[in-house]
Design an enzyme around this catalytic site. Structure first.
Site, mmCIF file in Angstrom:
data_model
loop_
_atom_site.group_PDB
_atom_site.id
_atom_site.type_symbol
_atom_site.label_atom_id
_atom_site.label_comp_id
_atom_site.label_asym_id
_atom_site.label_seq_id
_atom_site.Cartn_x
_atom_site.Cartn_y
_atom_site.Cartn_z
ATOM 1 N N ARG A 1 48.792 64.401 73.359
ATOM 2 C CA ARG A 1 48.704 63.527 72.171
ATOM 3 C C ARG A 1 47.289 63.037 71.843
ATOM 4 O O ARG A 1 46.887 63.076 70.681
ATOM 5 C CB ARG A 1 49.659 62.336 72.301
ATOM 6 C CG ARG A 1 51.121 62.753 72.526
ATOM 7 C CD ARG A 1 52.089 61.573 72.431
ATOM 8 N NE ARG A 1 52.230 61.150 71.057
ATOM 9 C CZ ARG A 1 51.739 60.041 70.562
ATOM 10 N NH1 ARG A 1 51.085 59.197 71.342
ATOM 11 N NH2 ARG A 1 51.886 59.757 69.292
ATOM 12 N N GLY B 1 61.759 58.394 63.791
ATOM 13 C CA GLY B 1 60.476 57.874 63.323
ATOM 14 C C GLY B 1 60.263 56.405 63.575
ATOM 15 O O GLY B 1 59.223 55.852 63.230
ATOM 16 N N CYS C 1 38.671 72.754 80.658
ATOM 17 C CA CYS C 1 37.339 73.113 80.177
ATOM 18 C C CYS C 1 37.233 72.987 78.663
ATOM 19 O O CYS C 1 37.048 73.988 77.956
ATOM 20 C CB CYS C 1 37.008 74.522 80.624
ATOM 21 S SG CYS C 1 36.935 74.593 82.399
ATOM 22 N N TYR D 1 46.218 64.380 68.263
ATOM 23 C CA TYR D 1 46.312 63.401 67.166
ATOM 24 C C TYR D 1 45.304 62.275 67.309
ATOM 25 O O TYR D 1 45.379 61.292 66.567
ATOM 26 C CB TYR D 1 47.700 62.735 67.155
ATOM 27 C CG TYR D 1 48.883 63.646 67.307
ATOM 28 C CD1 TYR D 1 49.176 64.613 66.356
ATOM 29 C CD2 TYR D 1 49.752 63.513 68.389
ATOM 30 C CE1 TYR D 1 50.286 65.430 66.495
ATOM 31 C CE2 TYR D 1 50.866 64.323 68.534
ATOM 32 C CZ TYR D 1 51.124 65.283 67.580
ATOM 33 O OH TYR D 1 52.227 66.075 67.715
ATOM 34 N N TYR E 1 57.088 62.616 73.968
ATOM 35 C CA TYR E 1 56.119 63.640 73.554
ATOM 36 C C TYR E 1 54.982 63.767 74.571
ATOM 37 O O TYR E 1 53.853 64.079 74.219
ATOM 38 C CB TYR E 1 55.595 63.363 72.141
ATOM 39 C CG TYR E 1 56.723 63.205 71.146
ATOM 40 C CD1 TYR E 1 57.494 64.304 70.797
ATOM 41 C CD2 TYR E 1 57.057 61.967 70.609
ATOM 42 C CE1 TYR E 1 58.560 64.179 69.923
ATOM 43 C CE2 TYR E 1 58.125 61.825 69.737
ATOM 44 C CZ TYR E 1 58.869 62.929 69.395
ATOM 45 O OH TYR E 1 59.931 62.801 68.535
ATOM 46 N N GLU F 1 68.354 59.365 64.405
ATOM 47 C CA GLU F 1 67.864 60.344 65.391
ATOM 48 C C GLU F 1 66.637 59.796 66.114
ATOM 49 O O GLU F 1 65.530 60.308 65.950
ATOM 50 C CB GLU F 1 67.482 61.643 64.677
ATOM 51 C CG GLU F 1 68.622 62.288 63.924
ATOM 52 C CD GLU F 1 68.150 63.417 63.021
ATOM 53 O OE1 GLU F 1 66.931 63.533 62.755
ATOM 54 O OE2 GLU F 1 68.989 64.191 62.574
ATOM 55 N N PRO F 2 66.803 58.759 66.923
ATOM 56 C CA PRO F 2 65.642 58.164 67.579
ATOM 57 C C PRO F 2 65.170 58.969 68.782
ATOM 58 O O PRO F 2 65.987 59.474 69.553
ATOM 59 C CB PRO F 2 66.194 56.811 68.052
ATOM 60 C CG PRO F 2 67.635 57.077 68.302
ATOM 61 C CD PRO F 2 68.062 58.093 67.280
ATOM 62 N N GLY F 3 63.875 59.099 68.936
ATOM 63 C CA GLY F 3 63.296 59.721 70.122
ATOM 64 C C GLY F 3 62.288 58.769 70.743
ATOM 65 O O GLY F 3 62.537 58.123 71.763
HETATM 66 N N1 LLP Z 1 64.493 63.800 63.605
HETATM 67 C C1 LLP Z 1 63.693 64.791 63.168
HETATM 68 C C2 LLP Z 1 64.192 65.686 62.128
HETATM 69 C C3 LLP Z 1 62.390 64.921 63.682
HETATM 70 O O1 LLP Z 1 61.605 65.892 63.243
HETATM 71 C C4 LLP Z 1 61.938 64.021 64.677
HETATM 72 C C5 LLP Z 1 60.595 64.148 65.242
HETATM 73 C C6 LLP Z 1 62.823 63.014 65.117
HETATM 74 C C7 LLP Z 1 64.092 62.928 64.547
HETATM 75 C C8 LLP Z 1 62.439 62.009 66.156
HETATM 76 O O2 LLP Z 1 61.418 61.178 65.746
HETATM 77 P P1 LLP Z 1 61.023 59.903 66.632
HETATM 78 O O3 LLP Z 1 62.157 58.953 66.607
HETATM 79 O O4 LLP Z 1 60.742 60.383 68.007
HETATM 80 O O5 LLP Z 1 59.805 59.364 66.000
HETATM 81 N N2 LLP Z 1 54.588 65.123 68.747
HETATM 82 C C9 LLP Z 1 54.445 63.958 67.890
HETATM 83 C C10 LLP Z 1 55.763 63.549 67.264
HETATM 84 C C11 LLP Z 1 56.448 64.662 66.539
HETATM 85 C C12 LLP Z 1 57.804 64.255 66.003
HETATM 86 C C13 LLP Z 1 58.561 65.426 65.542
HETATM 87 N N3 LLP Z 1 59.823 65.105 64.960
HETATM 88 C C14 LLP Z 1 53.826 62.832 68.686
HETATM 89 O O6 LLP Z 1 53.490 63.036 69.850
HETATM 90 O O7 LLP Z 1 53.613 61.743 68.155
#
Ligand code: LLP
Length: 454
Positions: free
Chosen positions: A336, A260, A377, A340, A406, A297-299
């Site tokens: 996205r 997050g 469309c 959103y 994402y 858990e960074p994404g």
């Molecule tokens: N850990 C858990 C349990 C999660 O559910 C998520 C993201 C992450 C880690 C990674 O979060 P991050 O570091 O990437 O913020 N599709 C949406 C985002 C959905 C995130 C889902 N879970 C978007 O495009 O903004």
């Protein structure tokens, strides 16, 4: 040199002009910068350095297994939310003990494969990806457990297979992360985690179970979390729970803080990562010294600004109030904005001025209001709306920034478009790490109807 910059009027990824990539592999195409990924990884690590956290890359952000491999080489484990992501992480070279398996809907088949490689769906084909035989690979390092029902399933399958799984229970702290309602996960009305006031009794009930050992707590309140305070609140709740559990004799050795961590889609819109580190480290430092293992858990924070999307302009249409720039990337490529109303900065690939500020209305002369849309469309098929943009022509390339997280992972075949190609640039080298999906591949599973013998 890190990431994306204009040089001699053309946008470059590291040292490679992205126009040359578009020429070679077509569009729409995602382009990632390896140096930007490395830099983001080091920055996150530095922000939390006193906690020496285990970083598990959230594979869902950008799952390409070559990207997973790059992060694995930097020292990251992987956070996965399906059996598919787990196999992908393993194929990328991640040891099973470095995988945490989260997700609310784990099936028996997925749990079995997470415990025992004999059940891997990749058994027959793993070799093709340079992975060994999964039989000997062992169980995942950690399950992040979302409900008592799931806990029971893991315990049952663990006992059956003679393996004691390790689990963290995900806490729902009922904290508002102040993000989009669809990506809010830590409030009581969300499907995620176990309510904080039920955690202690849950640990009591599953104490000494032969199929699962509960070793810690997990919390992930949303994505992105654009303020520091909600994290602090959630962590304080979880720390009180850890103390309550310890007082009842439960040994809690792991705290997983989820992901997050935000990035700036517009310049300066969120606090820097360092501000999150500065607020969170003091809450945990002493416990870390006392042996608590901290996981992140960074994404998004690793990938979003490490990737762009290239769209080629097919048509330009002058509307009454604004110009529609119709590119080949749309909601099928990058969902996205449609889902959103997410903001992504967009700009022409060819640009001779100063680098523009990432915002809704850059202060640049000669701009005209435009929508950047796709070929789908639906009116919801837009990548940017009501944005002042410089004049562009049919055939030009437009760049969607902050597209590395994402983006590809949420792409679809809607309107029978193949999923885009992915290119990973490292220094002066560019590699296609995912070929554009062909129409033949899309049609393949429909080729011959199979009569069911019922
Ligand atoms: N850990 C858990 C349990 C999660 O559910 C998520 C993201 C992450 C880690 C990674 O979060 P991050 O570091 O990437 O913020 N599709 C949406 C985002 C959905 C995130 C889902 N879970 C978007 O495009 O903004």
């Amino acid at each position: 040199m890190h990431g994306f910059h204009w040089h001699q009027n053309h946008l470059h990824a590291d040292a490679v002009p992205v126009a040359a990539i578009a020429e070679a592999v077509g569009t729409p195409t995602y382009v990632y910068s390896a140096s930007a990924i490395r830099q983001a990884y080091e920055r996150l690590r530095a922000a939390f350095a006193p906690l020496d956290p285990d970083l598990h890359y959230a594979v869902k952000a950008s799952p390409n297994h070559h990207i997973c491999r790059l992060l694995g080489e930097l020292g990251a484990g992987m956070d996965v939310v399906s059996g598919g992501e787990m196999e992908r992480a393993w194929v990328s070279g991640c040891a099973m003990r470095d995988i945490v398996f989260a997700g609310v809907g784990k099936s028996d088949a997925e749990i079995r494969a997470a415990l025992d490689g004999r059940y891997s769906p990749l058994r027959e084909v793993a070799e093709r990806f340079g992975a060994g035989d999964p039989v000997e690979r062992g169980p995942v390092g950690l399950f992040n457990v979302e409900s008592e029902s799931e806990l029971a399933a893991i315990a049952r399958l663990g006992s059956e297979l003679g393996i004691r799984a390790r689990g963290c229970v995900r806490v729902n702290p009922n904290v508002d992360p102040e993000t989009h309602e669809y990506t809010t996960t830590g409030k009581k009305e969300n499907k995620f985690g176990v309510d904080a006031d039920r955690i202690v009794e849950l640990f009591d009930r599953w104490r000494d179970d032969p199929g699962i050992e509960l070793v810690g707590l997990h919390v992930h309140i949303g994505s992105p979390v654009p303020k520091v305070q909600p994290y602090v609140e959630a962590i304080e709740i979880v720390l009180r729970l850890i103390d309550a559990l310890a007082a009842r004799g439960h040994r809690i050795d792991t705290l997983d803080l989820g992901g997050g961590w935000p990035v700036a889609y517009r310049e300066g819109e969120v606090p820097p990562l360092e501000a999150y580190g500065a607020a969170i480290v003091p809450l945990l430092e002493e416990r870390r010294r006392a042996g608590l293992r901290v996981c992140l858990e960074p994404g998004r924070s690793l990938l979003a600004n490490s990737g762009i999307l290239l769209s080629r302009i097919q048509h330009i249409k002058e509307g009454k109030d604004k110009t529609f720039i119709i590119g080949d990337a749309g909601m099928q490529t990058m969902l996205r904005p449609a889902l959103y109303r997410a903001f992504h900065f967009v700009w022409p690939e060819r640009w001779s001025g100063e680098p523009p500020t990432w915002c809704e209305t850059p202060e640049v002369d000669g701009l005209a209001p435009c929508d950047l849309v796709g070929p789908i469309c639906e009116t919801g098929d837009f990548l940017a709306r009501d944005r002042p943009l410089p004049p562009m022509e049919q055939g030009d390339l437009v760049v969607v920034f902050s597209a590395g997280a994402y983006g590809m992972s949420m792409a679809s075949n809607y309107n029978d478009h193949g999923r885009p190609a992915e290119v990973l640039v490292d220094g002066d080298q560019a590699r296609v790490v995912n070929e554009r999906q062909s129409l033949a591949a899309i049609l393949e599973t429909e080729r011959s109807p199979r009569l069911l013998d019922l």
